[in-house]
Design an enzyme around this catalytic site. Structure first.
Site, mmCIF file in Angstrom:
data_model
loop_
_atom_site.group_PDB
_atom_site.id
_atom_site.type_symbol
_atom_site.label_atom_id
_atom_site.label_comp_id
_atom_site.label_asym_id
_atom_site.label_seq_id
_atom_site.Cartn_x
_atom_site.Cartn_y
_atom_site.Cartn_z
ATOM 1 N N GLY A 31 0.611 -1.254 0.017
ATOM 2 C CA GLY A 31 0.066 -0.116 -0.011
ATOM 3 C C GLY A 31 0.938 1.347 -0.152
ATOM 4 N N ASN A 32 0.162 2.346 0.417
ATOM 5 C CA ASN A 32 0.891 3.638 0.189
ATOM 6 C C ASN A 32 1.310 4.070 -1.344
ATOM 7 O OD1 ASN A 32 1.493 6.301 1.337
ATOM 8 N ND2 ASN A 32 3.629 5.681 1.779
ATOM 9 N N LEU A 33 0.527 3.809 -2.008
ATOM 10 C CA LEU A 33 0.957 3.437 -3.502
ATOM 11 C C LEU A 33 1.514 4.827 -4.113
ATOM 12 C CD1 LEU A 33 -2.000 1.602 -4.901
ATOM 13 C CD2 LEU A 33 0.157 0.598 -3.919
ATOM 14 N N ALA A 35 4.018 6.370 -7.843
ATOM 15 C CA ALA A 35 3.828 6.198 -9.326
ATOM 16 C C ALA A 35 4.655 5.141 -9.706
ATOM 17 C CB ALA A 35 4.469 7.528 -10.024
ATOM 18 N N HIS A 37 4.650 1.888 -8.039
ATOM 19 C CA HIS A 37 3.728 0.915 -7.878
ATOM 20 C C HIS A 37 2.755 0.997 -9.021
ATOM 21 C CE1 HIS A 37 4.205 1.543 -3.536
ATOM 22 N NE2 HIS A 37 4.535 0.565 -3.728
ATOM 23 N N GLN A 61 7.925 -9.332 7.889
ATOM 24 C CA GLN A 61 8.927 -8.872 7.447
ATOM 25 C C GLN A 61 9.519 -7.791 8.046
ATOM 26 O OE1 GLN A 61 6.891 -8.252 3.568
ATOM 27 N NE2 GLN A 61 8.029 -6.370 3.152
ATOM 28 N N GLY A 149 9.016 -4.782 -8.601
ATOM 29 C CA GLY A 149 9.835 -3.475 -8.862
ATOM 30 C C GLY A 149 11.468 -3.833 -8.862
ATOM 31 N N GLN A 155 15.244 -8.574 -3.113
ATOM 32 C CA GLN A 155 13.838 -9.241 -3.080
ATOM 33 C C GLN A 155 13.739 -9.823 -4.218
ATOM 34 O OE1 GLN A 155 10.538 -7.263 -0.578
ATOM 35 N NE2 GLN A 155 9.857 -6.819 -2.939
ATOM 36 N N VAL A 178 11.238 3.670 -11.175
ATOM 37 C CA VAL A 178 10.741 4.855 -11.463
ATOM 38 C C VAL A 178 11.192 5.971 -10.564
ATOM 39 C CG1 VAL A 178 8.501 6.027 -11.475
ATOM 40 C CG2 VAL A 178 8.270 3.919 -12.356
#
Length: 283
Positions: A31-33, A35, A37, A61, A149, A155, A178
């Site tokens: 969340g907390n998206l 550009a 994401h 995590q 990403g 990861q 990005v």
């Protein structure tokens, strides 16, 4: 766009789509998206018939002294953005829905050689939390593709290894970083930065670019290049550098003669905020 908060409703939607012969693209997020994401959602939209985005801040995590409790949760804004970007479903389970057995649940343990370095050295247990939640999400969603990403480079490498080792039938696609107009890699944690810190932050990318240019010019003294870049970043105003390293882009091991794909990875702190960045180098 449908909002799904349980495994049973998620599976109902997926079953309908599968019966209709549709392909499914999946974007896992906390969340907390931003550009970055949304670029993943756009790519999933281009490559699949249906797009599912998960929003789940995964407690497994986060370490005991990390920012789980203060990690930004902006569900209503996220939902509006996903609707604008034509996601078909958002899966937003509670912690109890994801982990009904709590801490006692089965874990997926990532290979130590990939998780004892870089982020894993600083955050013990972090990647086991990541592999556990992503394996579970892949099992729930059963996607054809998953878009992740490049910014969290280690990861991606760990999850790619997990997919291969567990013979999961999902194709992982790595989407480019990005950046904002200053070159800073977009991150949900950038909002923690003060105005002064934000002016310093892009200099991490500048340091990585200087290593890239040196490598492309034939310099293979990676250790020296990274030491020089570390000193530069500290003199630019960063408070600490956890690591700047050049590695094989697939194995995350030290580069060997003849390696064609390298990655320059970095983590550095401005105040209490850790920034990650990386640059891929194809030789």
């Amino acid at each position: 766009m449908v909002v799904l908060d349980s495994v049973s409703t998620l599976r109902e939607s997926i079953q309908k789509w599968r019966k209709a012969g549709l392909t499914i693209g999946f974007v896992p997020t906390m969340g907390n998206l931003h550009a970055g994401h949304l670029s993943l959602v756009k790519q999933a939209r281009q490559k699949s018939d249906k797009v599912i985005v998960s929003i789940f801040v995964n407690p497994l995590q986060f370490g005991p002294d990390e920012d789980y409790d203060r990690y930004p949760r902006t569900f209503e804004a996220d939902k509006a953005l996903l609707q604008q970007h034509n996601a078909d479903a958002v899966f937003c389970p509670s912690v109890d829905e994801m982990y009904p057995n709590g801490q006692a649940q089965t874990r997926v343990i990532a290979p130590e050689k990939m998780t004892s370095i870089l982020e894993g050295a600083k955050r013990p247990g972090h990647f086991d939390g990541v592999t556990t939640v992503v394996a579970k999400l892949f099992n729930m969603v059963q996607p054809d593709i998953a878009i992740l990403g490049q910014k969290d480079f280690q990861q991606f490498a760990v999850l790619q290894q997990m997919v291969e080792d567990l013979a999961l039938s999902v194709e992982l696609i790595r989407a480019p970083i990005v950046r904002d107009e200053t070159g800073l890699a977009l991150s949900s944690r950038n909002q923690y930065l003060t105005e002064i810190q934000r002016s310093v932050a892009p200099k991490l990318f500048v340091a990585l670019q200087s290593i890239e240019m040196a490598i492309r010019s034939g310099n293979k003294n990676y250790s020296s290049l990274c030491q020089i870049a570390t000193q530069q970043v500290l003199s630019d105003g960063f408070d600490a550098v956890d690591y700047i390293q050049v590695l094989n882009a697939s194995s995350l091991e030290e580069p060997q003669q003849g390696d064609q794909a390298l990655v320059i990875v970095a983590a550095a702190k401005l105040g209490q905020t850790r920034l990650l960045d990386n640059v891929l180098v194809s030789l």
